[in-house]
Design an enzyme around this catalytic site. Structure first.
Site, short mmCIF file in Angstrom:
data_model
loop_
_atom_site.label_atom_id
_atom_site.label_comp_id
_atom_site.label_asym_id
_atom_site.label_seq_id
_atom_site.Cartn_x
_atom_site.Cartn_y
_atom_site.Cartn_z
N GLU A 11 -10.16 -3.69 -8.81
CA GLU A 11 -8.91 -3.43 -9.53
C GLU A 11 -8.06 -2.35 -8.84
OE1 GLU A 11 -7.52 -5.17 -11.86
OE2 GLU A 11 -9.24 -6.52 -11.73
N LEU A 47 -8.05 -1.94 -5.54
CA LEU A 47 -7.48 -2.66 -4.41
C LEU A 47 -6.28 -3.50 -4.85
CD1 LEU A 47 -10.70 -3.84 -2.51
CD2 LEU A 47 -9.18 -1.94 -1.92
N ARG A 48 -6.42 -4.19 -5.97
CA ARG A 48 -5.30 -5.01 -6.47
C ARG A 48 -4.10 -4.13 -6.81
NH1 ARG A 48 -9.64 -7.67 -9.55
NH2 ARG A 48 -10.09 -9.68 -8.59
N ASP A 54 0.81 7.75 4.28
CA ASP A 54 0.59 9.19 4.32
C ASP A 54 -0.89 9.53 4.21
OD1 ASP A 54 1.66 12.05 4.03
OD2 ASP A 54 0.41 11.82 2.25
N GLU A 90 0.01 7.97 9.30
CA GLU A 90 0.23 9.40 9.53
C GLU A 90 -1.14 10.07 9.60
OE1 GLU A 90 0.45 13.62 8.21
OE2 GLU A 90 -0.28 11.98 6.95
#
Length: 284
Positions: free
Chosen positions: A197, A199-200, A221, A276
Site C-alpha cells: 500500500e 508503494l501504491r 529528494d 539528489e
C-alpha cells in the site's frame, strides 16, 4: 468549498480526527481556529484547461531551481500567478530550458522549505489554488520550459493531526515502527517500502503530478538517505564499490526507486528522473 473530516477508529476504539492521505487541497485555517491544516473539497466547475503541450525533453538540461513562495521582491509569500506572470518570462529570457519547482507538495511547517511534507497529493495552498499551479505549468510550457517537480518520497513530516504520522493510531501504517522509522537528523518519519500500500501510494503520487498537473519529470529528494540504512550519516565514500553497494544498502527503497523509474519511463517517453544525492566523498 466544503471542509472534509475523516474519523478513524483505532485498535482501542478511540476516534481520531485525521486528514485523508489522498487529500488534494489542504489549507491553513485562520489563527483563531488553530494551526491544524484542513482538508477542503476542491472541484471547480470551470477547471483550468491546459492550452500548451508538454515540452520535448531537452538534449541538455539547463535547470533553474526555484521556490514560488520566495520569488518576490516584496516581504510576503508569493503566489503561483505572480510566478507565472513575473518570473517565468525572465527565466526563459535568461536562457534556461528547464525549471525545478521546490516546496509544491503541502507542508504545514513553511520553514522546512517544503521538505517536511504533510499532504502528498495537495499542491501547497500558500501560493494559491490547484488550478493556478496548473496555469503556472502551462505558462512554463508556453515559454518552452521543461518542468521538474522536486518530489519528496524519502521521508515525511511527523505531524499527526494533518499528516501521515500515526494515521491509524499506530506508527506503522505508512512507516517502519521503532527507530528504523525515524530519521534522527531530520526529525521525520521514514517510509516502509516493503508494504504494497505504501508503494501504491507513492507510485500513484508520481502519476498524479504527471497527469493532473502535467509535470515533465521529477528530481527525487534525499536519495542518499533512502539508499543506505545509515542514511548517509557519518558514511564516507572513497570510491570503493562496497561503500556504494553492500550490506548498508536498503534494498526495499532501492527497489522502490527502480519501480518508480520503470513506471515513469514506460508510460512517459520524454520524462526525466533525477536523483539528489549527498555523498561525503574523500578527495586525496
Amino acid at each position: 468549498m466544503s471542509e472534509i473530516k475523516i474519523i478513524v477508529k483505532d485498535i482501542d476504539g478511540n476516534l481520531l480526527d485525521r486528514i485523508s492521505p489522498w487529500a488534494t487541497y489542504v489549507v491553513q485555517p485562520p489563527k483563531e481556529q488553530g494551526f491544524t491544516f484542513k482538508y477542503i473539497f476542491y472541484n471547480p466547475s470551470n477547471r483550468y484547461q491546459f492550452q500548451y503541450p508538454r515540452v520535448k525533453k531537452p538534449e541538455s538540461l539547463r535547470i533553474y531551481e526555484c521556490h514560488v513562495g520566495i520569488a518576490s521582491n516584496e516581504p510576503k509569500v508569493a503566489s503561483y500567478n505572480e510566478f507565472s506572470d513575473n518570473v517565468i518570462p525572465r527565466i526563459a529570457k535568461a536562457g534556461y530550458n528547464s525549471i525545478q519547482l521546490m516546496a509544491i507538495m503541502e507542508h504545514a511547517y513553511y520553514a522546512s522549505f517544503g521538505y517536511q511534507v504533510t499532504s502528498f497529493y495537495a499542491a501547497s495552498s500558500r501560493y494559491g489554488l490547484p488550478d493556478e499551479l496548473r496555469r503556472l505549468i502551462d505558462i512554463a510550457h508556453k515559454h518552452g520550459l521543461y518542468v521538474l517537480l522536486d518530489i519528496v518520497h524519502s521521508h515525511a513530516s511527523k505531524n499527526v493531526m494533518d499528516g501521515l504520522n500515526m494515521w491509524d493510531g499506530t506508527g506503522g501504517s505508512y512507516f517502519h515502527n521503532g527507530p528504523k522509522g525515524e530519521h534522527q537528523l531530520w526529525d521525520s518519519r521514514l517510509f516502509n517500502y516493503q508494504q504494497h500500500e505504501v508503494l501504491r501510494f507513492l507510485l500513484s503520487n508520481l502519476r498524479w503530478y504527471m497527469e493532473e498537473y502535467q509535470f515533465d519529470g521529477f528530481r527525487f529528494d534525499g536519495v542518499t538517505s533512502m539508499l543506505y540504512h545509515s542514511h548517509g550519516i557519518g558514511h564516507g565514500f572513497s570510491g570503493d564499490y562496497n561503500e556504494y553497494f553492500g550490506m548498508n544498502t536498503d534494498m526495499d527503497s532501492l527497489i522502490y526507486l527502480m519501480l518508480a523509474n520503470h513506471m515513469l519511463h514506460s508510460i512517459y517517453s520524454d520524462v526525466t528522473t533525477i536523483a539528489e544525492v549527498s555523498l561525503n566523498v574523500q578527495v586525496t
